[in-house]
Design an enzyme around this catalytic site. Structure first.
Site, PDB file in Angstrom:
ATOM      1  N   LYS A 184      -1.750   5.109   8.633  1.00  0.00           N
ATOM      2  CA  LYS A 184      -0.945   5.165   7.404  1.00  0.00           C
ATOM      3  C   LYS A 184      -1.861   5.377   6.182  1.00  0.00           C
ATOM      4  O   LYS A 184      -1.611   6.259   5.350  1.00  0.00           O
ATOM      5  CB  LYS A 184      -0.164   3.855   7.231  1.00  0.00           C
ATOM      6  CG  LYS A 184       0.547   3.752   5.884  1.00  0.00           C
ATOM      7  CD  LYS A 184       1.111   2.370   5.580  1.00  0.00           C
ATOM      8  CE  LYS A 184       1.600   2.307   4.130  1.00  0.00           C
ATOM      9  NZ  LYS A 184       2.070   1.004   3.702  1.00  0.00           N
ATOM     10  N   THR A 222       0.876  -1.178   0.000  1.00  0.00           N
ATOM     11  CA  THR A 222       0.000   0.000   0.000  1.00  0.00           C
ATOM     12  C   THR A 222       0.908   1.222   0.000  1.00  0.00           C
ATOM     13  O   THR A 222       1.647   1.439   0.972  1.00  0.00           O
ATOM     14  CB  THR A 222      -0.902   0.024   1.242  1.00  0.00           C
ATOM     15  OG1 THR A 222      -1.663  -1.181   1.274  1.00  0.00           O
ATOM     16  CG2 THR A 222      -1.853   1.216   1.200  1.00  0.00           C
ATOM     17  N   LYS A 256      -7.865   1.536  -3.199  1.00  0.00           N
ATOM     18  CA  LYS A 256      -7.539   1.108  -1.825  1.00  0.00           C
ATOM     19  C   LYS A 256      -7.690   2.267  -0.827  1.00  0.00           C
ATOM     20  O   LYS A 256      -8.314   2.121   0.221  1.00  0.00           O
ATOM     21  CB  LYS A 256      -6.107   0.564  -1.810  1.00  0.00           C
ATOM     22  CG  LYS A 256      -5.479   0.378  -0.455  1.00  0.00           C
ATOM     23  CD  LYS A 256      -5.757  -0.958   0.150  1.00  0.00           C
ATOM     24  CE  LYS A 256      -5.180  -1.054   1.559  1.00  0.00           C
ATOM     25  NZ  LYS A 256      -5.534  -2.282   2.226  1.00  0.00           N
TER      26      LYS A 256
END
Ligand code: NAD
Length: 290
Positions: A237, A87, A162
Site C-alpha cells: 500500500k 496513511t 511517511k
C-alpha cells in the site's frame, strides 16, 4: 479535551484507549460497530464530531478519508482541529485540509510509524503537516499517543515524509534480502554476512535492527516465522502511494517502482499476504535467475 475518534480499528482502537486513560473525553465511531472501553458511542461520524475540540480519523485510505471529512467538517465547531492519522495519498490529505480551512477549521495530516505495538504502548512517531496553530493544539495528544511528533511543514508534508521513508524501507529490505540470498549461494554463512554488513557500508535499519535472516542479529519477525510486524500488504500500500505521488510530481523513482512490482507479485501471486515484509528473504532464497 473533547475528542471524536473515527475509525477504531487495529491502530485507532488502542490510540483512543490511551487518550481515555490520560483523562480525555472520547466519543467514538466506526462503521464496523467497533467500540473502545470508556468511549461514548456515536451513531455517525458527524454526531461524534459535533462539539469536539479535535476530531481524529484513523481510516484505511484516502477515498474513505475524503468521504468521512465531507461528513464531519460541516458538523465541527470553527476553531476545532481535524487530525488525520491514517496513511493516505498526499493529494487527499491536501484536499481535506483545504476543505477544513474553508470551514474555519485547523487540519493536520499526521501519519504514524510504530505499528500496532506502538499504538498500544503509546510510542508512535507522528509525521505532521499543517499550521503551527493546529500543531500546538494537537501536541498534547501526540505526547500521549506517541513518543515523537515531527512538524514537517504545511498540509500534505506529513504524508510526504511517511511515503518517502517507507519507499526507502521497501527498497532497502529487498536489497538486504537479495544480498543474503546471493551470499547463501556463494557459500557465505549468514552470521558472517551479518557481522560484516552490519558494521560496513551496506548497513541499514533493515539489516541492523530488523534482520530478515532467522537466528541472526536482533530479535525480529524472521525469528517468529515471519509473522508481522509490518505486513507485506501494508508495505505494498505505501509503495503504491509513493509511486502515485511520484507520478503526480514528475519524480523519477525507478527503485521505488521496482520495489512496488516485487511486493505486488509477492502479495498477489506468491503467498506473501499476511507475512511480514522481511519474508522477501525466503522468497529470494527459493529462486534462481530464471
Ligand atoms: P484497520 O482496517 O484495522 O482500521 C480501520 C478502521 O476504519 C476499521 O475499523 C474500519 O471499520 C473503519 N472504517 C472504515 N471506513 C469507515 C468509515 N467510513 N467511517 C468510520 N470508520 C470506518 O486498519 P489499521 O491497521 O488500524 O490502519 C489504519 C491506518 O493506519 C491505515 O491508513 C494504515 O495504513 C495506517 N497504519 C497502519 C499500521 C499498522 O501496522 N496497522 C502502521 C502504520 C500506519
Amino acid at each position: 479535551m473533547n475528542i471524536a475518534f473515527i475509525g477504531l480499528g487495529n491502530m485507532g482502537g488502542p490510540m483512543a484507549a490511551n487518550l481515555i486513560k490520560a483523562g480525555h473525553s472520547v466519543t467514538g465511531f466506526d462503521v464496523a460497530g467497533t467500540t473502545v472501553e470508556g468511549a461514548r458511542v456515536a451513531a455517525s461520524a458527524a454526531e461524534a464530531a459535533k462539539g469536539a475540540d479535535v476530531v481524529i480519523t484513523m481510516l484505511p485510505n484516502g477515498a474513505i478519508l475524503r468521504a468521512v471529512a465531507a461528513d464531519v467538517i460541516p458538523a465541527m465547531t470553527p476553531g476545532a482541529v481535524l487530525l488525520d492519522c491514517s496513511t493516505v495519498d498526499v493529494e487527499s490529505a491536501r484536499a481535506v485540509a483545504d476543505l477544513a480551512a474553508a470551514a474555519g477549521l485547523g487540519a493536520l495530516d499526521a501519519p504514524v510509524s510504530g505499528g500496532i505495538g506502538g499504538a498500544a504502548a503509546g510510542t508512535l512517531t507522528f509525521m505532521v503537516g499543517g499550521s503551527d496553530e493546529a500543531f500546538a493544539i494537537a501536541k498534547p495528544l501526540f505526547d500521549i499517543m506517541g513518543q515523537k511528533a515531527v512538524h514537517c511543514g504545511p498540509s500534505g508534508n506529513g504524508q510526504a515524509a511517511k511515503i518517502c521513508n517507507n519507499m526507502i524501507l521497501g527498497v532497502t529490505m529487498i536489497a538486504t534480502c537479495e544480498a543474503f540470498a546471493l551470499a547463501d549461494k556463494l557459500g557465505l554463512d549468514r552470521q558472517s554476512m551479518f557481522d560484516v554488513v552490519s558494521t560496513s557500508s551496506g548497513y541499514s535499519w533493515t539489516m541492523n535492527a530488523y534482520c530478515p535472516a532467522p537466528g541472526v542479529g536482533p530479535n525480529s519477525p524472521a525469528d517468529n516465522g515471519y509473522k508481522p510486524g509490518f505486513a507485506s500488504e501494508l508495505m505494498l500500500k505505501d509503495l503504491g502511494l509513493s509511486q502515485q505521488a511520484a507520478e503526480a510530481a514528475d519524480a523519477d523513482t525507478p527503485m521505488g517502482q521496482r520495489a512496488l512490482e516485487l511486493y505486488k507479485q509477492f502479495v498477489e501471486a506468491e503467498d506473501g499476504k499476511g507475512m511480514d515484509f522481511s519474508a522477501m528473504l525466503p522468497r529470494f532464497e527459493k529462486r534462481g535467475r530464471g
